[in-house]
Design an enzyme around this catalytic site. Structure first.
Site, PDB file in Angstrom:
ATOM      1  N   HIS A  57      -2.079  10.029  -1.330  1.00  0.00           N
ATOM      2  CA  HIS A  57      -2.280   8.813  -2.100  1.00  0.00           C
ATOM      3  C   HIS A  57      -2.119   9.074  -3.591  1.00  0.00           C
ATOM      4  CE1 HIS A  57      -3.291   5.309   0.121  1.00  0.00           C
ATOM      5  NE2 HIS A  57      -4.221   5.896   0.841  1.00  0.00           N
ATOM      6  N   GLU A  62       0.826  -1.221   0.000  1.00  0.00           N
ATOM      7  CA  GLU A  62       0.000   0.000   0.000  1.00  0.00           C
ATOM      8  C   GLU A  62       0.858   1.267   0.000  1.00  0.00           C
ATOM      9  OE1 GLU A  62      -3.420   0.000   2.600  1.00  0.00           O
ATOM     10  OE2 GLU A  62      -3.463   2.182   2.678  1.00  0.00           O
ATOM     11  N   ASP A  78       3.677 -14.384  11.731  1.00  0.00           N
ATOM     12  CA  ASP A  78       2.357 -14.784  11.237  1.00  0.00           C
ATOM     13  C   ASP A  78       1.390 -13.598  11.334  1.00  0.00           C
ATOM     14  OD1 ASP A  78      -0.223 -15.847  10.991  1.00  0.00           O
ATOM     15  OD2 ASP A  78       0.261 -17.691  12.065  1.00  0.00           O
ATOM     16  N   LYS A  95      -8.023  -0.625  11.055  1.00  0.00           N
ATOM     17  CA  LYS A  95      -7.352  -1.024   9.807  1.00  0.00           C
ATOM     18  C   LYS A  95      -6.118  -0.149   9.601  1.00  0.00           C
ATOM     19  CE  LYS A  95      -6.664  -1.273   5.130  1.00  0.00           C
ATOM     20  NZ  LYS A  95      -5.770  -0.466   4.312  1.00  0.00           N
TER      21      LYS A  95
HETATM   22  C1  MEV Z   1      -6.300   3.368   4.672  1.00  0.00           C
HETATM   23  O1  MEV Z   1      -5.507   2.254   4.315  1.00  0.00           O
HETATM   24  C2  MEV Z   1      -6.346   3.533   6.186  1.00  0.00           C
HETATM   25  C3  MEV Z   1      -7.301   4.618   6.691  1.00  0.00           C
HETATM   26  O2  MEV Z   1      -8.606   4.403   6.157  1.00  0.00           O
HETATM   27  C4  MEV Z   1      -7.323   4.500   8.193  1.00  0.00           C
HETATM   28  C5  MEV Z   1      -8.353   5.410   8.868  1.00  0.00           C
HETATM   29  O3  MEV Z   1      -9.383   5.736   8.237  1.00  0.00           O
HETATM   30  O4  MEV Z   1      -8.101   5.774  10.036  1.00  0.00           O
HETATM   31  C6  MEV Z   1      -6.871   5.983   6.244  1.00  0.00           C
END
Ligand code: MEV
Length: 418
Positions: A371, A79, A273, A257
């Site tokens: 991004h 990513e 792992d 995430k």
């Molecule tokens: C993207 O990979 C991760 C985010 O969505 C985390 C978040 O929203 O805090 C930017």
């Protein structure tokens, strides 16, 4: 040794490798391993039906000081922005001491499921009466671990009500020291099961480690300069972003995430792992009965942002790919880790900082601009740009705010034709 090298990201790949190799005393073979990855013969020995290997980029997060030690933290991820974001946000903690971590130890749980018990409370009591025998039996299976101070330290017996029956579930509480521990725990759980059957007169079915490693909790804390993050308004937005995640599972899933963007990348780079760590993290996030934020964010009296992260981190530095994968071995050497707990601390530090980087971007300019720059870089390479043309294509796409492939191709072609 410093992890705070101005313009590190501007160096060429070769220059970065040279710098890291010098700082970490990497051998020529280790440098070669970083460049060429996993040999096919090794891949064939690791898993089945091998036909190749898929590579993901390995970078290092810069600007980290963890428990006073300067460290470059290797991260493997596909990513864009993840490594840059961690490196940028880490700067805001660096001047205020960096990140501090602690751990509850290296203890894992193995579960043994016992069925067909008429008197679950009686069976539970009987198992405790045989506690010493159970522990001795298990520890005899792994004298090396015991010699290192590890092994089964205790047992628990849980009564689990299910639709059909009350199951008796024995937990082996095993200190696995520098190993992740799945092999040691599973071997013990399988071998002690006949004894558990004899004691309870029940039928043992599942015998397996639990990935909710709540006796292997790692905590990370950092104080971050509000000025460096862009000022008080952004800092307050970050706190409210945390409050949002802690109250709303829909947001918490995305928030966590972002934490795992850092954690998984560092776990993967170390050859550990990733699925075990992810399962543990999400189960822990839901431990109160509602899925919540793994981090907290507050403003202290000095007006700086204080972040904490708490999660189970079952990672090892002996056994498995940590010892066989040449890139994982180099990654561990780059961090100079001496114990599984030290590694877990670096991984947690990255998770905390990664979360801050996401929240900062979301609280200010949004995440798309960063991004899109990297996205444009990928598209420029796809369009055939090389060398300094890549950056010029990206620059023009950013100025035009146009990131369509067609337009990137046009820009690339016109710059190549110059
Ligand atoms: C993207 O990979 C991760 C985010 O969505 C985390 C978040 O929203 O805090 C930017």
């Amino acid at each position: 040794m410093t992890s705070r090298i101005k313009g590190f990201y501007l160096l060429s790949v070769e220059e970065r490798i040279k710098l890291i190799a010098e700082q970490s005393n990497l051998t020529n073979e280790e440098v070669e391993a970083l460049k060429s990855g996993l040999p096919l013969e090794l891949a064939d020995a690791m898993v089945e039906n091998v036909i190749g290997h898929i590579s993901v980029p390995l970078g290092v997060a810069a600007n980290f000081k963890v428990n006073g030690k300067e460290v470059f933290i290797p991260m493997a991820t596909e990513e864009p922005s993840v490594i840059a974001a961690a490196s940028n946000a880490a700067r805001a903690a660096y001047e205020l001491g960096g990140i501090f971590t602690s751990s509850s130890g290296t203890v894992m749980r193995g579960q043994i499921q016992v069925l067909n018990i008429g008197d679950p409370h009686g069976a539970r009591a009987k198992i405790f009466e045989h506690k010493d025998e159970i522990i001795e039996h298990c520890n005899a299976k792994d004298p090396t671990l015991v010699k290192l101070g590890g092994g089964v330290k205790d047992i628990e017996v849980h009564l689990i009500d299910t639709a059909k029956e009350t199951m008796v579930v024995v937990h082996l509480i095993v200190d696995t020291k520098d190993a992740m521990g799945a092999n040691a725990v599973n071997t013990m759980a399988e071998s002690v099961s006949p004894l558990i059957e004899r004691i309870t007169n029940g039928r043992v079915v599942l015998r397996i480690i639990s990935n909710l490693a709540d006796k292997r909790i790692v905590r990370a804390r950092g104080e971050f300069s509000t000025d460096m993050l862009g000022g008080m308004e952004i800092a307050k937005n970050i706190v409210s972003a945390y409050e949002f995640a802690d109250a709303d599972p829909y947001r918490a899933a995305t928030h966590n995430k972002g934490v795992m963007n850092g954690i998984t990348a560092a776990v993967l780079a170390s050859g550990n792992d990733t699925r075990a760590v992810e399962a543990g993290a999400h189960a822990y996030a839901a431990r109160t009965g509602r899925y919540r934020s793994l981090t907290t964010w507050e403003l202290n009296k000095e007006g700086n942002l204080v972040g904490t992260l708490e999660l189970p981190l079952a990672v090892g530095i002996v056994g498995g790919a940590t010892k066989t994968h040449p890139v994982a071995k180099a990654a561990l050497k780059i961090m100079g880790v001496q114990s599984a707990e030290e590694l877990a601390g670096y991984i947690a530090a990255v998770g905390l900082v990664e979360n801050l980087a996401s929240l900062r971007a979301l609280s200010a300019e949004g995440i798309q601009s960063g991004h899109m720059r990297l996205h444009a870089k990928n598209l420029a390479v796809m369009a055939g740009a090389t060398g300094d043309i890549i950056d010029r294509v990206v620059q023009q796409a950013v100025e035009e705010k146009d990131f369509r492939y067609d337009r990137i191709l046009e820009i690339t072609n016109s710059l190549r034709g110059e």
